[in-house]
Enzyme design. Structure first.
Site, PDB file in Angstrom:
ATOM      1  N   LYS A   1       0.846  -1.210   0.000  1.00 58.67           N
ATOM      2  CA  LYS A   1       0.000   0.000   0.000  1.00 58.67           C
ATOM      3  C   LYS A   1       0.869   1.243   0.000  1.00 58.67           C
ATOM      4  O   LYS A   1       1.920   1.279   0.626  1.00 58.67           O
ATOM      5  CB  LYS A   1      -0.886   0.019   1.254  1.00 58.67           C
ATOM      6  CG  LYS A   1      -2.006  -0.997   1.212  1.00 58.67           C
ATOM      7  CD  LYS A   1      -3.110  -0.566   0.281  1.00 58.67           C
ATOM      8  CE  LYS A   1      -4.226  -1.582   0.239  1.00 58.67           C
ATOM      9  NZ  LYS A   1      -5.082  -1.404  -0.927  1.00 58.67           N
TER      10      LYS A   1
ATOM     11  N   GLY B   1      -6.794   2.033  -7.116  1.00 64.74           N
ATOM     12  CA  GLY B   1      -7.458   2.990  -6.228  1.00 64.74           C
ATOM     13  C   GLY B   1      -7.676   2.386  -4.850  1.00 64.74           C
ATOM     14  O   GLY B   1      -7.578   1.183  -4.659  1.00 64.74           O
ATOM     15  N   ASP B   2      -7.942   3.225  -3.901  1.00 63.38           N
ATOM     16  CA  ASP B   2      -8.297   2.776  -2.546  1.00 63.38           C
ATOM     17  C   ASP B   2      -9.114   3.918  -1.950  1.00 63.38           C
ATOM     18  O   ASP B   2      -9.759   4.656  -2.705  1.00 63.38           O
ATOM     19  CB  ASP B   2      -7.025   2.461  -1.740  1.00 63.38           C
ATOM     20  CG  ASP B   2      -7.311   1.468  -0.612  1.00 63.38           C
ATOM     21  OD1 ASP B   2      -7.972   1.863   0.358  1.00 63.38           O
ATOM     22  OD2 ASP B   2      -6.895   0.308  -0.717  1.00 63.38           O
TER      23      ASP B   2
ATOM     24  N   THR C   1     -15.081  -5.674  -5.299  1.00 64.65           N
ATOM     25  CA  THR C   1     -14.778  -5.882  -3.872  1.00 64.65           C
ATOM     26  C   THR C   1     -16.060  -6.140  -3.088  1.00 64.65           C
ATOM     27  O   THR C   1     -16.153  -7.095  -2.304  1.00 64.65           O
ATOM     28  CB  THR C   1     -14.005  -4.679  -3.306  1.00 64.65           C
ATOM     29  OG1 THR C   1     -12.931  -4.392  -4.186  1.00 64.65           O
ATOM     30  CG2 THR C   1     -13.477  -4.975  -1.920  1.00 64.65           C
TER      31      THR C   1
ATOM     32  N   ASN D   1     -17.098   2.911  -2.371  1.00 59.72           N
ATOM     33  CA  ASN D   1     -17.128   1.856  -3.385  1.00 59.72           C
ATOM     34  C   ASN D   1     -17.513   0.486  -2.809  1.00 59.72           C
ATOM     35  O   ASN D   1     -18.445  -0.156  -3.289  1.00 59.72           O
ATOM     36  CB  ASN D   1     -15.739   1.801  -4.056  1.00 59.72           C
ATOM     37  CG  ASN D   1     -15.610   0.626  -4.993  1.00 59.72           C
ATOM     38  OD1 ASN D   1     -15.155  -0.433  -4.607  1.00 59.72           O
ATOM     39  ND2 ASN D   1     -16.051   0.779  -6.226  1.00 59.72           N
TER      40      ASN D   1
ATOM     41  N   SER E   1      -8.667  -6.911 -10.362  1.00 62.35           N
ATOM     42  CA  SER E   1      -7.533  -6.139 -10.902  1.00 62.35           C
ATOM     43  C   SER E   1      -6.598  -7.082 -11.661  1.00 62.35           C
ATOM     44  O   SER E   1      -6.058  -6.727 -12.714  1.00 62.35           O
ATOM     45  CB  SER E   1      -6.764  -5.431  -9.783  1.00 62.35           C
ATOM     46  OG  SER E   1      -7.461  -4.288  -9.361  1.00 62.35           O
TER      47      SER E   1
HETATM   48  N1  NDP Z   1     -12.009  -0.326  -3.397  1.00 61.15           N
HETATM   49  C1  NDP Z   1     -11.494  -1.541  -3.393  1.00 61.15           C
HETATM   50  O1  NDP Z   1     -11.419  -2.235  -4.426  1.00 61.15           O
HETATM   51  C2  NDP Z   1     -10.987  -2.135  -2.130  1.00 61.15           C
HETATM   52  C3  NDP Z   1     -11.099  -1.483  -0.922  1.00 61.15           C
HETATM   53  N2  NDP Z   1     -10.692  -2.093   0.217  1.00 61.15           N
HETATM   54  C4  NDP Z   1     -10.818  -1.416   1.496  1.00 61.15           C
HETATM   55  O2  NDP Z   1     -12.189  -1.119   1.743  1.00 61.15           O
HETATM   56  C5  NDP Z   1     -12.313   0.073   2.534  1.00 61.15           C
HETATM   57  C6  NDP Z   1     -13.195   1.076   1.815  1.00 61.15           C
HETATM   58  O3  NDP Z   1     -12.591   1.410   0.573  1.00 61.15           O
HETATM   59  P1  NDP Z   1     -13.426   2.116  -0.592  1.00 61.15           P
HETATM   60  O4  NDP Z   1     -14.870   1.810  -0.450  1.00 61.15           O
HETATM   61  O5  NDP Z   1     -12.724   1.784  -1.848  1.00 61.15           O
HETATM   62  O6  NDP Z   1     -13.145   3.638  -0.269  1.00 61.15           O
HETATM   63  P2  NDP Z   1     -14.088   4.915  -0.560  1.00 61.15           P
HETATM   64  O7  NDP Z   1     -13.188   6.087  -0.486  1.00 61.15           O
HETATM   65  O8  NDP Z   1     -14.897   4.698  -1.772  1.00 61.15           O
HETATM   66  O9  NDP Z   1     -15.077   4.902   0.695  1.00 61.15           O
HETATM   67  C7  NDP Z   1     -14.575   4.991   1.995  1.00 61.15           C
HETATM   68  C8  NDP Z   1     -15.748   5.120   2.943  1.00 61.15           C
HETATM   69  O10 NDP Z   1     -15.260   5.065   4.273  1.00 61.15           O
HETATM   70  C9  NDP Z   1     -15.554   6.302   4.946  1.00 61.15           C
HETATM   71  N3  NDP Z   1     -14.404   6.663   5.762  1.00 61.15           N
HETATM   72  C10 NDP Z   1     -13.176   7.054   5.335  1.00 61.15           C
HETATM   73  N4  NDP Z   1     -12.384   7.328   6.394  1.00 61.15           N
HETATM   74  C11 NDP Z   1     -13.145   7.093   7.496  1.00 61.15           C
HETATM   75  C12 NDP Z   1     -12.908   7.198   8.888  1.00 61.15           C
HETATM   76  N5  NDP Z   1     -11.722   7.587   9.360  1.00 61.15           N
HETATM   77  N6  NDP Z   1     -13.926   6.874   9.735  1.00 61.15           N
HETATM   78  C13 NDP Z   1     -15.143   6.470   9.261  1.00 61.15           C
HETATM   79  N7  NDP Z   1     -15.430   6.364   7.963  1.00 61.15           N
HETATM   80  C14 NDP Z   1     -14.436   6.662   7.091  1.00 61.15           C
HETATM   81  C15 NDP Z   1     -15.772   7.317   3.840  1.00 61.15           C
HETATM   82  O11 NDP Z   1     -16.546   8.405   4.324  1.00 61.15           O
HETATM   83  P3  NDP Z   1     -16.467   9.871   3.627  1.00 61.15           P
HETATM   84  O12 NDP Z   1     -17.257   9.756   2.378  1.00 61.15           O
HETATM   85  O13 NDP Z   1     -17.074  10.749   4.656  1.00 61.15           O
HETATM   86  O14 NDP Z   1     -15.025  10.143   3.391  1.00 61.15           O
HETATM   87  C16 NDP Z   1     -16.497   6.441   2.807  1.00 61.15           C
HETATM   88  O15 NDP Z   1     -17.832   6.239   3.165  1.00 61.15           O
HETATM   89  C17 NDP Z   1     -10.874   0.525   2.783  1.00 61.15           C
HETATM   90  O16 NDP Z   1     -10.401  -0.047   3.987  1.00 61.15           O
HETATM   91  C18 NDP Z   1     -10.120  -0.073   1.604  1.00 61.15           C
HETATM   92  O17 NDP Z   1      -8.743  -0.228   1.873  1.00 61.15           O
HETATM   93  C19 NDP Z   1     -10.214  -3.365   0.219  1.00 61.15           C
HETATM   94  C20 NDP Z   1     -10.079  -4.078  -0.935  1.00 61.15           C
HETATM   95  C21 NDP Z   1     -10.380  -3.483  -2.214  1.00 61.15           C
HETATM   96  O1  AKG Z   2      -7.139  -3.694  -6.953  1.00 66.14           O
HETATM   97  C1  AKG Z   2      -6.084  -3.763  -6.328  1.00 66.14           C
HETATM   98  O2  AKG Z   2      -5.012  -4.090  -6.853  1.00 66.14           O
HETATM   99  C2  AKG Z   2      -6.045  -3.448  -4.851  1.00 66.14           C
HETATM  100  C3  AKG Z   2      -7.408  -3.302  -4.270  1.00 66.14           C
HETATM  101  C4  AKG Z   2      -7.311  -2.899  -2.845  1.00 66.14           C
HETATM  102  O3  AKG Z   2      -7.392  -1.734  -2.541  1.00 66.14           O
HETATM  103  C5  AKG Z   2      -7.031  -3.908  -1.833  1.00 66.14           C
HETATM  104  O4  AKG Z   2      -7.055  -5.113  -2.115  1.00 66.14           O
HETATM  105  O5  AKG Z   2      -6.796  -3.517  -0.684  1.00 66.14           O
END
Ligand code: NDP
Ligand code: AKG
Length: 348
Positions: free
Chosen positions: A5, A44-45, A88, A122, A274
């Site tokens: 990361k 992205g993350d 995801t 997401n 991915s």
């Molecule tokens: N996207 C992916 O493909 C993958 C994502 N993940 C993990 O899933 C989780 C969510 O990712 P994703 O949906 O992509 O991210 P997004 O940025 O799309 O969404 C994040 C969400 O979490 C909220 N959030 C962020 N920071 C905080 C905090 N400190 N306290 C409470 N809520 C918070 C945001 O609120 P706000 O809108 O107010 O900022 C938003 O609702 C992460 O841990 C990420 O690492 C894991 C695998 C793959």
């Molecule tokens: O798509 C990827 O390569 C990474 C996705 C991600 O954010 C994760 O697995 O934590």
């Protein structure tokens, strides 16, 4: 891919689109020389949508004077895979489907289950949409400012998820919903809260916002509220205290316990697709949504089976106890990497 990361402490909230674009381009000008399709492949993350991936991909292409599938989560018209945005959240639900089937001996599914989700980005959006499609009721979503709890028996509907998705594209907060005449009577918004202690009866819990978002105390409350399955959509969603509570319950209550799945397995659908995006880029072709979704289902089934079989092989368990998916996931991941390193002479 996935495992390493990196990021930036640039906060896009309150910035103009052009400021975010300029940041993304400058960031990639620095990063471009360290990454590559066969070196290190970012995706992205939190806070990074396909739009930012587009700006960074354009900067990479200009900087390196070549097209390669180096970033994943690309736009559909320029190398992205269908189903990557959904992967995801969908994969998380597919993984939990296997947990439910195993625990109930094939008698139960998502149908009729009450599902608490945190986050509204997401992962949370697509987990909610897939769980609804499979017959579940979504009782919560949240963001960094507060939690949304459904008060209506239908729960959070696909329309509301889509409405929230539009808000999030504009980097707005769930508080905006309090002013929407269409939705404000169908939920309770709790400022500054996480959903867990506010959900009422719950069957399935999917933390899908950020790390350390379930404390030990919240874990106890979720068990009291009836939760039987908890699987992390977020990376490291549960604190170690919460994991200890769930694992202790699993050993003590056996078939009646809550069953915990770690993000490294349950949210692997994102990085898996991915991988499929890279495969399509290398082969210069594009699969249909159905093809990618079928592969994702197969990958999540294998991932569950691998965690389960590895736990059964390495961790002694009492009669009727669910195998530890966290131990299974850790040992399966470790052994694969360790064996590859041994084959390649990294250790002896
Ligand atoms: N996207 C992916 O493909 C993958 C994502 N993940 C993990 O899933 C989780 C969510 O990712 P994703 O949906 O992509 O991210 P997004 O940025 O799309 O969404 C994040 C969400 O979490 C909220 N959030 C962020 N920071 C905080 C905090 N400190 N306290 C409470 N809520 C918070 C945001 O609120 P706000 O809108 O107010 O900022 C938003 O609702 C992460 O841990 C990420 O690492 C894991 C695998 C793959
Ligand atoms: O798509 C990827 O390569 C990474 C996705 C991600 O954010 C994760 O697995 O934590």
């Amino acid at each position: 891919m996935g495992g390493g990361k990196g990021g930036a402490d640039f906060d896009p909230k309150g910035k103009s689109d052009n400021e975010i674009r300029k940041f993304s381009v400058a960031f990639m000008r620095g990063l471009a020389k360290h990454i590559g399709a066969d070196t290190d492949v970012p995706a992205g993350d939190i806070g990074v949508s396909p739009r930012e991936i587009g700006w960074m991909f354009g900067a990479y292409r200009a900087e390196q004077n070549k097209w390669e599938g180096v970033l994943t989560g690309k736009g559909g018209n320029w190398g992205g895979s269908l189903i990557r945005p959904e992967a995801t959240g969908f994969g998380l639900v597919y993984y939990v489907q296997h947990m439910i089937q195993y625990a109930s001996g094939g008698k139960e599914s998502f149908k009729g289950k009450r599902v608490a989700i945190s986050g509204s980005g997401n992962v949370a959006q697509y987990a909610a949409l897939k769980a609804i499609e499979l017959g579940a009721t979504i009782i919560s979503l949240s963001d960094s400012k507060g939690a949304l709890i459904a008060t209506d028996e239908k729960g959070i509907t696909p329309d509301l998820v889509n409405y929230i998705a539009d808000l999030k594209v504009k980097r707005k907060q769930l508080t905006e919903l309090a002013h929407s005449s269409e939705y404000k009577d169908k939920f309770k918004y709790i400022d500054g809260a996480r959903p867990w202690v506010h959900c009422g009866k719950v069957d399935v819990v999917l933390p899908s916002a950020t790390q350390n978002e379930v404390s030990g105390e919240e874990a106890e409350k979720l068990i009291e509220a009836g939760a039987k399955f908890i699987a992390e959509g977020s990376n490291m969603g549960c604190t170690q205290d919460a994991i200890s509570v769930f694992e202790k319950h699993r050993k003590e209550k056996k078939g009646e316990a809550i069953w915990y799945a770690p993000g490294k397995a349950a949210n692997a659908g994102g990085v898996a697709v991915s991988g499929l995006e890279m495969a399509q880029n290398s082969a210069r072709l594009k699969w249909t949504s159905e093809e990618v979704d079928e592969k994702l289902k197969g990958i999540m089934a294998n991932c569950f089976e691998n965690c389960l079989a590895t736990a059964k092989e390495y961790v002694p368990s009492a009669e009727g106890e669910f195998p530890s998916l966290v131990a299974g996931g850790n040992i399966a991941g470790f052994s694969k990497v360790a064996a590859a390193m041994k084959d390649q002479g990294d250790w002896w």
